[in-house]
Design a protein around this motif. Sequence first.
Motif, mmCIF file in Angstrom:
data_model
loop_
_atom_site.group_PDB
_atom_site.id
_atom_site.type_symbol
_atom_site.label_atom_id
_atom_site.label_comp_id
_atom_site.label_asym_id
_atom_site.label_seq_id
_atom_site.Cartn_x
_atom_site.Cartn_y
_atom_site.Cartn_z
ATOM 1 N N VAL A 69 -5.700 13.197 27.994
ATOM 2 C CA VAL A 69 -6.164 13.210 29.378
ATOM 3 C C VAL A 69 -4.979 13.572 30.271
ATOM 4 O O VAL A 69 -3.878 13.037 30.100
ATOM 5 C CB VAL A 69 -6.752 11.843 29.799
ATOM 6 N N ILE A 70 -5.237 14.449 31.226
ATOM 7 C CA ILE A 70 -4.195 14.891 32.151
ATOM 8 C C ILE A 70 -4.665 14.635 33.576
ATOM 9 O O ILE A 70 -5.761 15.045 33.966
ATOM 10 C CB ILE A 70 -3.873 16.392 31.957
ATOM 11 N N ASP A 71 -3.820 13.916 34.316
ATOM 12 C CA ASP A 71 -4.080 13.685 35.737
ATOM 13 C C ASP A 71 -2.744 13.752 36.474
ATOM 14 O O ASP A 71 -1.780 14.285 35.933
ATOM 15 C CB ASP A 71 -4.843 12.378 35.980
ATOM 16 N N LYS A 72 -2.659 13.208 37.643
ATOM 17 C CA LYS A 72 -1.416 13.329 38.408
ATOM 18 C C LYS A 72 -0.284 12.480 37.839
ATOM 19 O O LYS A 72 0.838 12.955 37.698
ATOM 20 C CB LYS A 72 -1.664 12.966 39.875
ATOM 21 N N TRP A 73 -0.561 11.224 37.524
ATOM 22 C CA TRP A 73 0.501 10.313 37.079
ATOM 23 C C TRP A 73 0.393 9.914 35.614
ATOM 24 O O TRP A 73 1.379 9.518 35.008
ATOM 25 C CB TRP A 73 0.525 9.049 37.951
ATOM 26 N N GLY A 74 -0.794 9.931 35.053
ATOM 27 C CA GLY A 74 -0.983 9.529 33.663
ATOM 28 C C GLY A 74 -1.219 8.050 33.490
ATOM 29 O O GLY A 74 -1.955 7.637 32.606
ATOM 30 N N THR A 75 -0.625 7.227 34.321
ATOM 31 C CA THR A 75 -0.720 5.774 34.138
ATOM 32 C C THR A 75 -2.113 5.232 34.426
ATOM 33 O O THR A 75 -2.569 4.318 33.738
ATOM 34 C CB THR A 75 0.292 5.028 35.036
ATOM 35 N N ASP A 76 -2.792 5.775 35.411
ATOM 36 C CA ASP A 76 -4.106 5.256 35.757
ATOM 37 C C ASP A 76 -5.122 5.533 34.644
ATOM 38 O O ASP A 76 -5.897 4.653 34.261
ATOM 39 C CB ASP A 76 -4.589 5.866 37.081
ATOM 40 N N ALA A 77 -5.113 6.744 34.123
ATOM 41 C CA ALA A 77 -6.009 7.086 33.024
ATOM 42 C C ALA A 77 -5.661 6.268 31.782
ATOM 43 O O ALA A 77 -6.554 5.820 31.045
ATOM 44 C CB ALA A 77 -5.917 8.582 32.721
ATOM 45 N N PHE A 78 -4.384 6.057 31.553
ATOM 46 C CA PHE A 78 -3.907 5.231 30.436
ATOM 47 C C PHE A 78 -4.485 3.824 30.522
ATOM 48 O O PHE A 78 -5.014 3.279 29.558
ATOM 49 C CB PHE A 78 -2.375 5.223 30.462
ATOM 50 N N MET A 79 -4.430 3.216 31.707
ATOM 51 C CA MET A 79 -4.952 1.857 31.879
ATOM 52 C C MET A 79 -6.466 1.819 31.696
ATOM 53 O O MET A 79 -6.996 0.903 31.068
ATOM 54 C CB MET A 79 -4.555 1.302 33.238
ATOM 55 N N ALA A 80 -7.164 2.809 32.221
ATOM 56 C CA ALA A 80 -8.624 2.847 32.090
ATOM 57 C C ALA A 80 -9.038 2.985 30.626
ATOM 58 O O ALA A 80 -9.928 2.260 30.150
ATOM 59 C CB ALA A 80 -9.193 3.993 32.912
ATOM 60 N N ALA A 81 -8.413 3.887 29.902
ATOM 61 C CA ALA A 81 -8.775 4.121 28.496
ATOM 62 C C ALA A 81 -8.547 2.885 27.647
ATOM 63 O O ALA A 81 -9.360 2.555 26.775
ATOM 64 C CB ALA A 81 -7.973 5.302 27.938
ATOM 65 N N ASN A 82 -7.454 2.176 27.899
ATOM 66 C CA ASN A 82 -7.128 1.007 27.084
ATOM 67 C C ASN A 82 -8.040 -0.188 27.339
ATOM 68 O O ASN A 82 -7.949 -1.187 26.629
ATOM 69 C CB ASN A 82 -5.662 0.618 27.278
ATOM 70 N N LYS A 83 -8.935 -0.095 28.302
ATOM 71 C CA LYS A 83 -9.910 -1.163 28.532
ATOM 72 C C LYS A 83 -11.013 -1.155 27.467
ATOM 73 O O LYS A 83 -11.704 -2.138 27.293
ATOM 74 C CB LYS A 83 -10.551 -1.044 29.923
#
Length: 150
Positions: A69-83
């Motif tokens: 997944v590619i977005d602006k910062w990476g961290t937000d998508a990372f947190m969402a996926a790990n839920k």
Amino acid sequence: MKVIIGADKDGAKAKDELVLELKEEGYEILDLSKEGQDFVDVAVAVAKQTLKETNNGEDKSETAPRGIVIDKWGTDAFMAANKLKHVICANVSDEHSARMTRRHNGALMITLGTAVVGSELLKSCAKAYLEAPFDGGRHMVRIDMVNKMA
């Protein structure tokens, strides 16, 4: 190998460039990006599809599908996926971390931020992740511990 990929508006250009390069190298691409989609929606869509195609992350073979997944910062998508249960996702910004998260953590997917890494480094991180095998063995103990927490 199949790569399940997605991007929000901030990652769309980088994602399109990466997809072209990966296709040239023989990867099968499933792009789940949709116009106007938020990074959370993209991350969850990629995570769910990757889980589905890997038997809830159990298939860690070298040919098993992987998500990006590619977005602006990476961290937000990372947190969402790990839920999501059974998802092991890492936010990476260098080749070594991209490689090692697959080798030691059996990462199902990675996230990358266009505001963090430039175009060439982003592609290099993605390739390092995709080319890395899962080492298994002693590393499965930690993966099992994490999965029991969800």
